[in-house]
Design a protein around this motif. Structure first.
Motif, PDB file in Angstrom:
ATOM      1  N   PHE A 131       9.838   1.384   8.630  1.00  9.74           N
ATOM      2  CA  PHE A 131       9.755   1.345   7.173  1.00  9.74           C
ATOM      3  C   PHE A 131      10.927   2.109   6.561  1.00  9.74           C
ATOM      4  CE2 PHE A 131       5.346   1.114   8.652  1.00  9.74           C
ATOM      5  CZ  PHE A 131       4.858   0.018   7.937  1.00  9.74           C
ATOM      6  N   THR A 190       8.450   0.655  -0.730  1.00  7.50           N
ATOM      7  CA  THR A 190       8.576   0.778   0.723  1.00  7.50           C
ATOM      8  C   THR A 190       8.622  -0.620   1.327  1.00  7.50           C
ATOM      9  OG1 THR A 190       7.354   2.866   0.714  1.00  7.50           O
ATOM     10  CG2 THR A 190       7.515   1.701   2.813  1.00  7.50           C
ATOM     11  N   THR A 250      11.801   3.714   2.536  1.00  6.39           N
ATOM     12  CA  THR A 250      11.312   3.919   1.169  1.00  6.39           C
ATOM     13  C   THR A 250      12.483   4.277   0.278  1.00  6.39           C
ATOM     14  OG1 THR A 250       9.158   4.668   1.979  1.00  6.39           O
ATOM     15  CG2 THR A 250       9.752   5.274  -0.277  1.00  6.39           C
ATOM     16  N   ASP A 288       0.812  -1.208   0.000  1.00  5.09           N
ATOM     17  CA  ASP A 288       0.000   0.000   0.000  1.00  5.09           C
ATOM     18  C   ASP A 288       0.851   1.267   0.000  1.00  5.09           C
ATOM     19  OD1 ASP A 288       0.915  -0.662   2.563  1.00  5.09           O
ATOM     20  OD2 ASP A 288      -0.661   0.515   3.526  1.00  5.09           O
ATOM     21  N   LYS A 289       2.151   1.102   0.171  1.00  9.43           N
ATOM     22  CA  LYS A 289       3.059   2.255   0.194  1.00  9.43           C
ATOM     23  C   LYS A 289       4.059   2.200  -0.956  1.00  9.43           C
ATOM     24  CE  LYS A 289       2.832   2.298   5.280  1.00  9.43           C
ATOM     25  NZ  LYS A 289       2.007   1.073   5.375  1.00  9.43           N
ATOM     26  N   SER A 290       3.750   1.377  -1.962  1.00  7.40           N
ATOM     27  CA  SER A 290       4.636   1.215  -3.117  1.00  7.40           C
ATOM     28  C   SER A 290       3.841   1.449  -4.390  1.00  7.40           C
ATOM     29  CB  SER A 290       5.242  -0.196  -3.118  1.00  7.40           C
ATOM     30  OG  SER A 290       5.933  -0.448  -1.918  1.00  7.40           O
ATOM     31  N   TYR A 291       4.493   2.015  -5.386  1.00 15.49           N
ATOM     32  CA  TYR A 291       3.774   2.319  -6.628  1.00 15.49           C
ATOM     33  C   TYR A 291       4.762   2.548  -7.776  1.00 15.49           C
ATOM     34  CZ  TYR A 291       5.007   7.145  -5.293  1.00 15.49           C
ATOM     35  OH  TYR A 291       5.688   8.287  -4.931  1.00 15.49           O
TER      36      TYR A 291
END
Length: 836
Positions: free
Chosen positions: A247, A222, A249, A201-204
């Motif tokens: 975390f 992340t 990133t 949900d924190k990667s794109y």
């Protein structure tokens, strides 16, 4: 330079397990008889092209035509791209603060290819090239194919066929948002920085662009972090952001670069010339034994079609595609011209190979939005905001042929600190410009230029040549006209920094102090890039081998000394000249001059003697280098790779006279207390204890009494026509360390410590102990055993005689501490000589 290691995993052989007990039916059954079949899901529905690539699509044509439809990314793969090998190069774009890796550095590299699967899907395979058949028409090719199946690393359902029906469209969104190893970090990297799973949900995907021969994928990933408790290994360092938040990133860019359909012709690797090389096992029907085959890594330099005949005649021509380096716009402007000069310096070497303007550098066009530094088509000197004092020169190449495709040199900002320290300590005695903590831009720029040239050399395929400095006679390093004309070393690929042999009265200028492109470098480029008239790899191999043999016979200075790992005193890092003892003696003379002025040279407003202590540490480090250079002569061998058709042996023993000269150096320069390091002026400003410092330096020199060294001396003496025997060697060392036994002198504190360390060293020969490994240590030095050798016999006899001499001295000395010391060491020797 950083080195990437390829790890080859051992073949795992399945061994049947013997089970004792009731007899069972062991007949082979069809797996379907025992394994429950899964109910197949509905077949994948292939939609019409227009339903997948809708009017909303933003498309980018190129190697893979990329379509972005809302938040999804699709690759349109033409049939012509199937089974074509592609290099996938993943680089860091942005990294967390205080990480040990930086934007622009390589994260991963794989060779991959697309393949149509059996169920309306497309596979991505990784090409693992370790074995090969000599000729695809030979029968053994079948066996090679059967034992080298490439892994499937990803599978994609076909979403649609191309409009032309000559290709397929696949959805790559989840693949690049996720954490597939071929386009992400390796397990080793993850372990080192304590990261585990990707936080979906924190990667794109932040963008994908395509060009004619490459496609660039930019992603943000992340990861969750393993909580860190207690000490960690030196190779593992948690990142601050991960420790504080759980975390980290990072931004990554993967370049998919299409490799040539026909690979460049390989060039045979010859260990007499220092190139990086790839190795594979090649099989052929005619073979009676299998041998590995190696080829060098190099750029593809070819003359333009209209210049081929000129090139063959020996005229200088420009290549079709020159080697171009861009300077990272993050580089401070005042240093850019020096980095560029370091690249351009190699032009003279390529002229010897037949090319003019073959290599050059220029600044990155900052306003050109069509270019990206992460694009695998461009080579860049990346400027890294790092406290590391280093630089390194890697390359990315085609594993099939060794063709270098691009390079990103890593240039750490803090390299200027180590350059300043080296230059002040090694050249401060002969160059007034080096006598302050902040150098003028011209001087620092010149130092940057030499490092730039060295790192570029690596990216051209060249390894270190630690033996090149030994090809210069020591006295020539003090000859102003000679050294300024020729340079102090025949290769910039050596770790030969600055001319520490030159003395102030020699009046040698910068041309005779700095390293530069030398005779060996020009020869190596000619060997790797010059034209050889041959029809194929094997014929070229024979021609090159003969040419190399002749050239080395005509000019022994072109000797490649390797990385300095063998016991060859000619092949060492940080050394100069053909005689370590003479060079080091000159070096120490200059170190004494530096020490006499160190307080003045390191003085800065606001400094509390931190500068002084830092540079004092550099002086002692340089002094220790000289000690190690000298020690390598003792029991040493000269190793020269030779053709079996050449006269002479590959291995020769270092001359007896040189070994004795080395021992004499250790006695005079190390075992006689080096008072110049601990003068009264120094002690009041030093943040460390002088007794401890001198003891540590002398203890390092006492490695000359290690089991490995003593065994080597026995081996060398046995093979030499004029041997330096172990008995003679130990007597020489002993007389130097215990010289007070034959005089009325008292024994000073420093010498008492040295003599105790001497007894401890020889005690380990008589009664070796196995020390437990230090927790967290990267490696442990394991000394060879001397139990069943002459070493123990000779040492035992030596200690018996030494004990008698010590007892005689103790009975006559009037100095109290000297007597206590001698009584102590007498008892120590007695205990050593006792049976267990």
């Amino acid at each position: 330079m950083k080195i990437n290691f390829k790890v080859v995993l051992p073949l795992l052989v399945a061994v049947p397990c013997l089970v004792l007990g009731q007899e069972k039916d062991v007949s082979v059954k069809n797996p379907s008889d025992t394994v429950k079949k899964e109910t197949p899901g509905p077949p994948v529905k292939i939609k019409p092209y227009e339903e997948v690539v809708t009017d909303e699509a933003v498309s980018s044509p190129g190697l893979f035509t990329v379509h972005k439809v809302k938040e999804k990314y699709f690759f349109e793969l033409p049939d012509t791209i199937m089974n074509r090998e592609i290099l996938a190069v993943t680089r860091f774009v942005k990294t967390p603060g205080a990480a040990t890796f930086y934007g622009g550095e390589l994260a991963n590299q794989q060779t991959v290819y697309w393949e149509k699967g059996p169920d309306n899907n497309v596979f991505l395979r990784a090409s693992i090239l370790v074995v090969q058949s000599k000729d695809s028409t030979q029968a053994i090719t079948r066996a090679v194919k059967a034992s080298s199946l490439d892994p499937i690393v990803a599978s994609f359902d076909i979403s649609a066929f191309s409009k032309s029906k000559n290709g397929v469209v696949i959805d790559v969104t989840d693949f690049f948002k996720g954490d597939n190893q071929v386009v992400s970090l390796t397990p080793y990297q993850k372990k080192a920085i304590k990261i585990t799973n990707i936080a979906a949900d924190k990667s794109y995907i932040s963008g994908i662009r395509s060009f004619p021969i490459n496609t660039e994928v930019h992603s943000v990933k992340t990861f969750t972090v393993t909580p860190t408790t207690g000490p960690y290994r030196p190779t593992e360092k948690p990142i601050v952001a991960g420790m504080e938040t759980g975390f980290i990133t990072m931004e990554l860019n993967t370049s998919f670069l299409l490799l040539p359909k026909t690979p460049m012709q390989r060039r045979y690797f010859d260990k007499r010339v220092g190139y990086f090389a790839d190795e594979l096992t090649r099989f052929g029907d005619e073979q009676q034994s299998v041998k590995p085959v190696s080829h060098i890594v190099r750029w593809r330099l070819e003359p333009k079609d209209e210049d081929i005949e000129k090139f063959k005649k020996g005229e200088l021509v420009e290549p079709k595609k020159p080697i171009v380096y861009y300077i990272d716009p993050a580089t401070p402007k005042k240093w850019r011209k020096y980095l560029i000069a370091g690249v351009n310096d190699w032009q003279v070497a390529f002229e010897q190979a037949g090319f003019k303007n073959a290599i050059y550098a220029k600044e990155w066009p900052e306003n050109d939005t069509t270019m990206s530094m992460e694009d695998a088509r461009y080579s860049v000197i990346r400027y890294l905001a790092s406290p590391v004092s280093n630089a390194y020169g890697p390359n990315v190449h085609d594993p099939r042929s060794g063709e270098i495709l691009e390079s990103h040199i890593g240039w750490y900002h803090n390299i200027m600190k180590i350059l300043r320290n080296w230059y002040m300590v090694q050249a401060g005695a002969i160059d007034k410009r080096a006598r302050k903590m902040e150098f003028d831009d011209e001087l620092m720029g010149s130092l940057i230029r030499f490092v730039s040239s060295h790192e570029v050399g690596h990216t051209l395929g060249l390894r270190h040549n630690m033996g090149s400095s030994s090809q210069t006679p020591v006295e020539k390093l003090r000859d102003k006209s000679w050294v300024e004309a020729n340079g102090h070393t025949v290769s910039i690929m050596d770790y030969a920094r600055f001319n520490y042999v030159a003395q102030p009265e020699d009046s040698i200028g910068p041309k005779g102090i700095y390293p530069r492109i030398g005779e060996y470098d020009k020869w190596a480029i000619e060997w790797g890039y010059g034209h050889v008239r041959a029809k194929d790899y094997d014929e070229e191999r024979k021609l090159l081998f003969g040419m190399t043999t002749k050239r080395l016979a005509d000019n022994p200075k072109l000797w490649f000394g390797g990385e300095g790992s063998l016991q060859d005193p000619r092949s060492q890092s940080e050394d100069l000249g053909d005689n370590s003892m003479k060079a080091s003696e000159y070096g120490i003379r200059n170190l004494k001059r530096v020490m006499a002025n160190l307080e003045e040279w390191t003085r800065e407003e606001g400094d509390t003697y931190d500068n002084f202590n830092e540079l004092y540490g550099e002086v002692t480090t340089q002094y220790q280098r000289y000690i190690y250079h000298v020690m390598k002569n003792i029991g040493g061998v000269y190793f020269t790779n030779k053709s079996s058709m050449e006269p002479g042996d590959q291995v020769e023993i270092v001359e007896r006279s040189k070994q004795k000269e080395a021992v004499d150096f250790l006695i005079k320069q190390v075992f006689v207390t080096p008072d110049w390091l601990i003068s009264e002026d120094v002690l009041g400003k030093l943040n460390e204890w002088p007794v401890k410092k001198i003891s540590s330096l002398q203890e390092a020199a006492l490695r000359c009494l290690s089991p490995g060294m003593l065994l080597m001396i026995i081996e060398s003496a046995e093979r030499s026509s004029d041997p330096y025997t172990l008995t003679e060697y130990l007597n020489d060392v002993t007389e130097g360390i215990w010289s007070e036994l034959d005089t009325k002198e008292s024994i000073t504190l420093y010498r008492r410590n040295l003599q105790k360390m001497y007894i401890t060293s020889l005690s380990a020969i008589i009664k070796p102990e196995t020390k437990p490994a230090t927790p967290g240590a990267m490696f442990t030095i394991i000394e060879p055993t001397t139990v069943n050798s002459d070493v123990q016999s000779i040492v035992r006899h030596l200690l018996h005689n030494l004990k008698r001499r010590i007892e005689k001295k103790a009975s006559k000395t009037k100095d109290e501490l000297t007597r206590y010391h001698l009584e102590d060491v007498t008892l120590r020797i007695t205990n050593v000589l006792k049976d267990k």
